[in-house]
Design a protein around this motif. Sequence first.
Motif, short mmCIF file in Angstrom:
data_model
loop_
_atom_site.label_atom_id
_atom_site.label_comp_id
_atom_site.label_asym_id
_atom_site.label_seq_id
_atom_site.Cartn_x
_atom_site.Cartn_y
_atom_site.Cartn_z
N VAL A 2 -3.31 18.45 -8.74
CA VAL A 2 -4.05 17.34 -8.86
C VAL A 2 -4.23 16.58 -7.47
O VAL A 2 -3.54 16.88 -6.62
N THR A 3 -5.25 15.74 -7.57
CA THR A 3 -5.66 15.18 -6.30
C THR A 3 -5.99 13.59 -6.27
O THR A 3 -5.61 13.03 -7.42
N ASN A 4 -5.97 13.11 -5.30
CA ASN A 4 -5.93 11.57 -5.23
C ASN A 4 -7.11 10.88 -5.78
O ASN A 4 -7.46 9.75 -5.97
N ILE B 235 0.73 -1.17 0.01
CA ILE B 235 -0.09 0.06 -0.03
C ILE B 235 0.86 1.15 0.08
O ILE B 235 1.72 1.42 0.83
N LEU B 236 0.71 2.11 -0.94
CA LEU B 236 1.53 3.39 -1.11
C LEU B 236 0.74 4.53 -0.47
O LEU B 236 -0.48 4.56 -0.29
N PRO B 237 1.62 5.42 0.09
CA PRO B 237 1.06 6.68 0.61
C PRO B 237 0.27 7.47 -0.11
O PRO B 237 0.61 7.44 -1.62
N ILE B 238 -0.45 8.39 0.28
CA ILE B 238 -1.27 9.30 -0.71
C ILE B 238 -0.19 10.07 -1.44
O ILE B 238 -0.26 10.33 -2.88
N SER B 239 1.03 10.45 -0.82
CA SER B 239 1.92 11.43 -1.52
C SER B 239 2.58 10.61 -2.71
O SER B 239 2.91 11.31 -3.83
N ALA B 240 2.67 9.36 -2.65
CA ALA B 240 3.19 8.56 -3.64
C ALA B 240 2.45 8.56 -4.73
O ALA B 240 2.51 8.48 -6.10
N SER B 241 1.08 8.41 -4.56
CA SER B 241 0.18 8.37 -5.75
C SER B 241 -0.08 9.55 -6.39
O SER B 241 -0.37 9.92 -7.81
N LEU B 242 0.03 10.65 -5.43
CA LEU B 242 0.16 12.01 -6.13
C LEU B 242 1.13 12.37 -6.84
O LEU B 242 1.30 12.96 -8.09
N SER B 243 2.34 11.76 -6.73
CA SER B 243 3.60 11.80 -7.44
C SER B 243 3.36 11.21 -8.87
O SER B 243 3.65 11.78 -9.81
N ASN B 244 2.84 10.18 -8.74
CA ASN B 244 2.28 9.45 -10.09
C ASN B 244 1.42 10.39 -10.86
O ASN B 244 1.50 10.35 -12.18
N ALA B 245 0.64 11.06 -10.11
CA ALA B 245 -0.51 11.73 -10.95
C ALA B 245 0.23 12.89 -11.64
O ALA B 245 -0.40 13.46 -12.69
N ILE B 246 1.37 13.58 -10.71
CA ILE B 246 1.92 14.60 -11.40
C ILE B 246 2.49 14.14 -12.82
O ILE B 246 2.38 14.93 -13.93
N SER B 247 3.21 13.18 -12.65
CA SER B 247 3.76 12.54 -13.91
C SER B 247 2.91 12.19 -14.97
O SER B 247 3.29 12.68 -16.18
N ASN C 190 -10.84 18.06 2.20
CA ASN C 190 -11.70 17.52 2.70
C ASN C 190 -11.13 16.30 3.55
O ASN C 190 -10.01 15.86 3.58
N ASP C 191 -12.13 15.44 4.18
CA ASP C 191 -11.83 14.33 4.83
C ASP C 191 -11.10 13.42 4.25
O ASP C 191 -10.26 12.40 4.74
N ILE C 192 -11.35 13.16 2.82
CA ILE C 192 -10.70 12.10 2.22
C ILE C 192 -9.84 12.43 0.93
O ILE C 192 -9.24 11.63 0.12
N GLU C 193 -10.04 13.77 0.45
CA GLU C 193 -9.30 14.03 -0.74
C GLU C 193 -8.20 15.08 -0.41
O GLU C 193 -8.21 16.13 0.37
N TYR C 194 -6.84 14.72 -1.23
CA TYR C 194 -5.92 15.38 -0.91
C TYR C 194 -5.28 15.96 -2.38
O TYR C 194 -5.49 15.22 -3.29
N ARG D 231 -7.91 20.96 -9.74
CA ARG D 231 -8.21 21.96 -9.22
C ARG D 231 -7.09 23.16 -9.19
O ARG D 231 -6.00 22.99 -9.43
N SER D 232 -7.99 24.27 -9.45
CA SER D 232 -7.11 25.60 -9.10
C SER D 232 -6.37 25.66 -7.88
O SER D 232 -6.64 25.13 -6.92
N VAL D 233 -5.08 26.13 -7.92
CA VAL D 233 -4.27 26.03 -6.88
C VAL D 233 -4.83 27.02 -5.63
O VAL D 233 -5.45 28.28 -6.02
N PRO D 234 -5.07 26.55 -4.32
CA PRO D 234 -5.65 27.25 -3.45
C PRO D 234 -4.29 28.59 -2.90
O PRO D 234 -3.37 28.28 -3.54
N ILE D 235 -4.48 28.90 -1.86
CA ILE D 235 -3.72 30.20 -1.36
C ILE D 235 -2.57 29.14 -0.54
O ILE D 235 -2.46 29.58 0.71
N VAL D 236 -2.02 28.37 -1.26
CA VAL D 236 -0.69 27.66 -0.46
C VAL D 236 0.28 27.21 -1.64
O VAL D 236 -0.30 27.44 -2.90
#
Length: 390
Positions: free
Chosen positions: A156-158, A112-124, A141-145, A163-168
């Motif tokens: 990009v989200t999991n 099982i990969l962490p969410i950050s790893a799945s987002l890394s693949n999504a970026i690619s 929210n509680d489930i979307e990162y 989404r447009s970039v929020p203020i971060v």
Amino acid sequence: MPRVQSRRSFLLGLASIIGLSASRPTRVFAADSNSSVAFTSDLAQDYALSLLPIVDGSANLEIEQIVPVCQQIGLICGYEISVTREGSPYGYLILDASYPGLLKEITLGDTILPISASLSNAISTYSGQQATNPTVLISYNDIEYGTLVPGTRDCVTNYNNIRSVPIVTEKGIAPQSNNPTSWDAVIINEDDLMLHFQIDDLNGIPFRGVSESLVEARTNKYACVVSALYAVSMHYGLTSSNANQFNPDYYKEIWNVTGTTTYKTNDQGVEYGSTIIPDGIVPFKSLAAQKGRALNTQFFGYQPQFAQYRATIDQGNIGLYHMWINSRNSEGSIKLSGHTVTVTGYFTGHNGSSGIELQWLEVFDGWNTYPRAINYATPNMVKLNGTVFW
């Protein structure tokens, strides 16, 4: 920095977490700051190492990576902690300071990969760039990162949403935008800044300003230049330095002598004023002289130097910073928007990972009572000038 109960008490409370995690958590906030500690990544790691043997008895579980998790407003609220077993992926934990017991989510198991790893693949996949692990996760929210795609204004989200970039930003702080269209992108809370930059030098004048809401309630008026000059008056003894002893008559006096004019009135009858800079400074000096304080001033033309404000603060004096941006209104139209703040301090620092050095002004923004921060090098401001007093 998010805060949690004392280190000893929450580590001793691990047994209760298992029960808490079985039900939907309720968001709570610490009521007593004296019994809380900053929720750092080191503390999150200690917590996870204590928790893992309780929830999973597998041997050779190790923590591989800790990634900050931010709210959309830019504040770090917790951490994603990725776990390996014998060197292979074995899930992750999400710790969140606003959750009872801190545990927001735990998913463990082989491969099982962490969410950050799945987002890394999504970026690619989205950008065609080589996959890189995010430096921060954005909690929608509680489930979307999500995380920012480098070189874009997209996240990009999991759940494969864009989404447009929020203020971060990738570093988890409100951006100093290349083309700021709101004051939220220019003036940020100091706590957000301190999380991500090593401070090298600083100086400031202790100051507590008068909020816009109080001014409006007591005077039925508000103008940023008038509020900034009222703050100058507090510093130089023209009125009480205690914000709780706000003098509405003196505020109106500054309004009148500086030639401030009403440009709009809201539904509650509050007048919002505009003041010509630097024309309003000379009559303000005359008002100060009438009250027994001779003030000297210096007007800085376009793009005042950071060193000028630094020297002013080091001498125990304060000044004004006048700024304009192309602001986007609620209908999406762009218009020129001006704002004046009171400069009460400065600090310089560098980003720990990039080494980039930045210069910041500590300011009273006229809206809140507490100091905030402006990146002095924020680009593409339409025009800048300043006034200092001594």
